[in-house]
Design an enzyme around this catalytic site. Sequence first.
Site, PDB file in Angstrom:
ATOM      1  N   ALA A  76      22.803  67.275  46.035  1.00 47.02           N
ATOM      2  CA  ALA A  76      23.479  67.487  44.570  1.00 47.02           C
ATOM      3  C   ALA A  76      24.389  68.424  44.643  1.00 47.02           C
ATOM      4  CB  ALA A  76      22.206  68.337  43.785  1.00 47.02           C
ATOM      5  N   GLY A 121      19.290  66.035  48.244  1.00 50.77           N
ATOM      6  CA  GLY A 121      19.188  64.609  47.583  1.00 50.77           C
ATOM      7  C   GLY A 121      19.875  63.388  48.581  1.00 50.77           C
ATOM      8  N   GLU A 124      17.281  62.191  50.711  1.00 46.16           N
ATOM      9  CA  GLU A 124      16.551  61.487  49.709  1.00 46.16           C
ATOM     10  C   GLU A 124      16.835  60.279  49.331  1.00 46.16           C
ATOM     11  OE1 GLU A 124      13.899  64.837  47.281  1.00 46.16           O
ATOM     12  OE2 GLU A 124      16.121  65.278  46.904  1.00 46.16           O
ATOM     13  N   GLU A 144      16.213  72.243  50.011  1.00 48.78           N
ATOM     14  CA  GLU A 144      16.175  72.638  48.875  1.00 48.78           C
ATOM     15  C   GLU A 144      15.387  74.105  48.483  1.00 48.78           C
ATOM     16  OE1 GLU A 144      16.486  68.250  48.406  1.00 48.78           O
ATOM     17  OE2 GLU A 144      15.423  69.691  49.601  1.00 48.78           O
TER      18      GLU A 144
END
Length: 270
Positions: A76, A121, A124, A144
């Site tokens: 992110a 992310g 992910e 995270e």
Amino acid sequence: MTVTSEQRYGEFVVVRRHERQGHVAELVLDRPKAMNAVSTDMARSIAAACDALGADRDVRATVLTSSHERAFCVGADLKERNSFTDADLVRQRPTARAAYTGVLELPMPVIAAVHGFALGGGFELALACDVIVADATAVVGLPEVSVGVIPGGGGTQLLPRRVGAARAAELVFSARRVEAAEARELGLVDELVEAGRDREEALALGGRIAANSPVGLRAAKKALRLGQGLDLRSGLEVEDAAWRSVAFSGDRAEGVAAFNEKRRPDWPGA
């Protein structure tokens, strides 16, 4: 490698088609100045590109790549997030989720080509793919909790499905980064290749996959995904439903005929 077509989605995402890899689409993360950090605009573009790919029956395999030399995706965009109010974060959440579920729900096989950093992310997005090809420079992880949140792009659900609950817990709770060799050993990535060859090898794998029946590929992926976590009896029912969806297709008839006639199939795709 000759690019036959290129479609840009917003400023940061490109979909390419290659002459040598017929029926393979390359979904390129293209925000190199930020090491592909996923901003709101970039998330929106990933989702839009996935919508278009999912509707394109000519695509039999998709390869997720990066235009940055030293990173797949660093997760992110925390610089953007730093300016958010709580209300901004709530409003952005559906947009962010749509990017990750867009990749996860692509109906054809999807391969991630990972080099350099694939963190948070970014990892992910790779986990949302069916196969991860990584080169020797890859560094993956879900850090995270070190910034006060949790993996929110599917990581807490996808990682244990790959490596088991205890290993996933250790990786998420410790927030540690895992280098390529250990990542392969733990099953965080599926294939490990020489530095700089992740994209080439992933596209080659995509080409081999795309030589097969598009109807069969989509049905097999659906069965694999829907069967995860089910008991054996329920999983076999999922498999039977997928088999019935292809057993009377033109692809099945062409595949059997081509086998008996000792020729390459010409898949009708229906």
